[in-house]
Write a protein that holds these residues in place. Sequence first.
Motif, mmCIF file in Angstrom:
data_model
loop_
_atom_site.group_PDB
_atom_site.id
_atom_site.type_symbol
_atom_site.label_atom_id
_atom_site.label_comp_id
_atom_site.label_asym_id
_atom_site.label_seq_id
_atom_site.Cartn_x
_atom_site.Cartn_y
_atom_site.Cartn_z
ATOM 1 N N ASN A 176 40.946 42.507 40.737
ATOM 2 C CA ASN A 176 41.730 41.221 40.577
ATOM 3 C C ASN A 176 40.841 39.970 40.239
ATOM 4 O OD1 ASN A 176 44.142 42.791 41.324
ATOM 5 N ND2 ASN A 176 43.723 42.427 43.820
ATOM 6 N N ARG A 177 39.677 39.893 40.424
ATOM 7 C CA ARG A 177 38.947 38.585 40.208
ATOM 8 C C ARG A 177 38.848 38.811 38.545
ATOM 9 N NH1 ARG A 177 33.795 39.037 44.211
ATOM 10 N NH2 ARG A 177 33.007 37.385 42.831
ATOM 11 N N TRP A 178 38.776 39.951 38.006
ATOM 12 C CA TRP A 178 38.787 40.031 36.530
ATOM 13 C C TRP A 178 39.810 39.630 35.684
ATOM 14 C CZ3 TRP A 178 34.755 39.636 33.391
ATOM 15 C CH2 TRP A 178 33.557 40.176 33.925
ATOM 16 N N LEU A 179 41.191 40.026 36.464
ATOM 17 C CA LEU A 179 42.293 39.861 35.894
ATOM 18 C C LEU A 179 42.742 38.285 36.091
ATOM 19 C CD1 LEU A 179 44.614 42.631 37.751
ATOM 20 C CD2 LEU A 179 43.705 42.429 35.248
ATOM 21 N N GLU A 180 42.336 37.542 36.953
ATOM 22 C CA GLU A 180 42.435 36.130 37.202
ATOM 23 C C GLU A 180 41.612 35.511 36.225
ATOM 24 O OE1 GLU A 180 43.883 32.582 38.697
ATOM 25 O OE2 GLU A 180 44.562 34.645 39.332
ATOM 26 N N MET A 216 30.776 47.276 39.395
ATOM 27 C CA MET A 216 29.754 46.881 39.519
ATOM 28 C C MET A 216 29.370 45.440 39.017
ATOM 29 S SD MET A 216 27.384 50.317 37.824
ATOM 30 C CE MET A 216 25.920 49.650 38.448
ATOM 31 N N GLU A 217 30.347 44.770 38.327
ATOM 32 C CA GLU A 217 30.127 43.514 37.799
ATOM 33 C C GLU A 217 31.272 42.498 38.100
ATOM 34 O OE1 GLU A 217 29.478 44.496 33.981
ATOM 35 O OE2 GLU A 217 31.469 44.603 33.501
ATOM 36 N N THR A 218 31.016 41.059 38.329
ATOM 37 C CA THR A 218 32.037 40.070 38.456
ATOM 38 C C THR A 218 31.798 38.954 37.434
ATOM 39 O OG1 THR A 218 30.457 38.701 40.007
ATOM 40 C CG2 THR A 218 31.868 40.462 41.154
ATOM 41 N N PRO A 219 32.838 38.048 37.046
ATOM 42 C CA PRO A 219 32.640 37.337 35.979
ATOM 43 C C PRO A 219 31.551 36.374 36.224
ATOM 44 C CG PRO A 219 35.210 37.424 36.666
ATOM 45 C CD PRO A 219 34.245 38.361 37.744
#
Length: 333
Positions: free
Chosen positions: A69-73, A271-274
């Motif tokens: 969801n953080r990537w979609l945002e 494995m990764e966040t923005p």
Amino acid sequence: MSVQWFPGHMNKARREIEKVMTQVDLVIEVLDARIPDSSQNPMLTTLRGDVPVLRLLNKKDLADRERVNRWLEHWRDADDITAYPFSTTDKADLAKLSNWVQALVPHRGTAEKPIRAMIAGIPNVGKSSLMNALLGKRVAKVGNEPAVTKAQQKLRVHDGFQLLDTPGILWPKIENPDASYRLAVTGAVRDTAIDYEDVALVGLSFFLADYNDALVTRYKLKAIPTDAAETLKIIGSKRGALRAGGKVDMHKAAEVFLSDVRSGAIGPYVMETPEMVADEWVKVEQVKAAKEAARQARLAAAVPQRQQQQNVAYRQENSDSPVSDTLDSDSKE
């Protein structure tokens, strides 16, 4: 980790993408939901220009939904990027795909003017599985090994929707070393191209930091270990990855761990966040800038030395010439 790709294959793939891009209305990019950034192909991002892209974060059942969801945002503000969690085994997702595509290309979608979508993705993200699921038959080879798609195919989903396939490719040089390891952990890089133990230790370090409960549950650990190498030994010991004398075979232990990670047996993860990727790219650019500064310094230091050598060579070439003799005699008078 150093991964080598073949320039000839990459150039051929680039030409294919350039050719197809002039014929399509939309790019469907299949990504691995566990590595949403690392599984993108920068070549595709560059070549698509203003063609809209539908990003399918495939293998959503293996991914940590909160991080997805953080990537979609993160992508929501990009006008030409639409992204959804996805699974090729979820019939509801497959049913929605045509609607997502139609919404992005509202001016096409009839038998006379079908939507022409290019489907693309790096190896082992599920691109071939998606094609087979959409078409209801086996038209693309599916395998656990990356790079099984060899040539472009044009396929009809229904009267108003066509797919143009492209080979699964990586790029010649992966500039972010952290991304290289994440690709290896999830299986996008051929196992023959990597050191299994090194990759397993990187994966374990990540899980120890971000998902240690998953390790404790999967391997029935009595306590949360802090050292990746020691954790790998424990896993090997518990799973029978032993040599003669009871010594842990670290390669076999790495195989056990990576198999669990890739299959989802260890639990969902991303494995990764923005924010993480942004920080990594700052470091990558700093390293590149430092290398360029060092190169320029070497060049600057080499100029006086080369000039001195050229001056000496010039004097030697002209020391016995008639002109120099005349000049010498004139100067003596």
